[in-house]
Design an enzyme around this catalytic site. Structure first.
Site, mmCIF file in Angstrom:
data_model
loop_
_atom_site.group_PDB
_atom_site.id
_atom_site.type_symbol
_atom_site.label_atom_id
_atom_site.label_comp_id
_atom_site.label_asym_id
_atom_site.label_seq_id
_atom_site.Cartn_x
_atom_site.Cartn_y
_atom_site.Cartn_z
ATOM 1 N N ASP A 171 -23.621 -5.423 4.178
ATOM 2 C CA ASP A 171 -23.301 -6.646 3.443
ATOM 3 C C ASP A 171 -22.409 -7.517 4.313
ATOM 4 O OD1 ASP A 171 -24.753 -6.315 1.082
ATOM 5 O OD2 ASP A 171 -23.235 -4.958 0.263
ATOM 6 N N ASP A 226 -29.905 -4.305 -5.356
ATOM 7 C CA ASP A 226 -28.623 -4.146 -4.672
ATOM 8 C C ASP A 226 -27.501 -4.372 -5.679
ATOM 9 O OD1 ASP A 226 -26.549 -4.129 -2.856
ATOM 10 O OD2 ASP A 226 -27.159 -5.958 -1.803
HETATM 11 ZN ZN ZN Z 1 -26.276 -6.175 -0.118
#
Ligand code: ZN
Length: 200
Positions: free
Chosen positions: A19, A160
């Site tokens: 991320d 996610d």
């Molecule tokens: Zn992610």
């Protein structure tokens, strides 16, 4: 990070999801491509880079060069989406498009022919440890149905945020086939066992 990456690899994780946050698209700042480049020397499984950045245009090449196998941009970011997806492919990576919880499936489906994967966020992007938004599942099912009806049976659909043993089943049943697990995996006592369970 390298130690954790190797731990994932040994536990049977298929790829590592990064991320990347820029402090603009989301409030937090995480890391950039130099960190990935270092990790690439230590961890062999594919790198899946989720760009939560305001303008991914300039970042794509850095991450491709750092060894990203999949690069995901956001439909809500300030970029020319088809141009960025093409750029990712031109650099030899798989291209994916992500949509935030308030963004309709259409924003990704408009570019399905250029996507190897569509990422449906199941939490608001920006922080780990949030609860899974089950009301995103109709969106997953809609995308799966559209992909099958329009000649994209191999499309990967990723979810996610908030994935654990229970929500993994929900997500798979809705049509998702790529699950991102963070907190549940890293806090588990037996990562290998959990990984196997999450895969179903
Ligand atoms: Zn992610």
């Amino acid at each position: 990070m390298a130690n954790e990456g190797r731990r994932c690899e040994e536990a049977g994780v298929d790829m590592i999801h990064f991320d990347v946050m820029d402090g603009c698209f989301v409030n937090q700042i995480t890391y950039g491509s130099p960190v990935l480049k270092c990790l690439r020397q230590k961890v062999k499984i594919p790198f899946d880079v989720h760009l939560m950045v305001e303008n991914p245009t300039k970042q794509i090449k850095f991450f491709a060069d750092a060894g990203a196998d999949i690069i995901t941009i956001h439909a809500e970011s300030e970029c020319d989406v088809p141009r960025c997806l093409k750029r990712i492919h031109d650099l030899g990576a798989k291209a994916a498009l992500a949509i935030k919880p308030n963004t309709p499936a259409k924003s990704a489906l408009d570019f399905i022919d250029q996507c190897d994967m569509i990422l449906v966020m199941t939490v608001e992007p920006g922080y780990g440890g949030q609860s899974f938004m089950e009301d995103m599942m109709p969106k997953v099912t809609q995308i799966r149905g559209y992909a099958e009806a329009h000649g994209f049976p191999g499309l990967d659909i990723q979810v996610d945020g908030g994935i654990n043993v229970e929500t993994a089943v929900t997500a798979r049943n809705a049509g998702a086939n790529v699950l991102v697990a963070g907190t549940s995996l890293f806090k588990s006592e037996d990562m290998r066992a959990l990984c196997r369970t999450l895969k179903g």
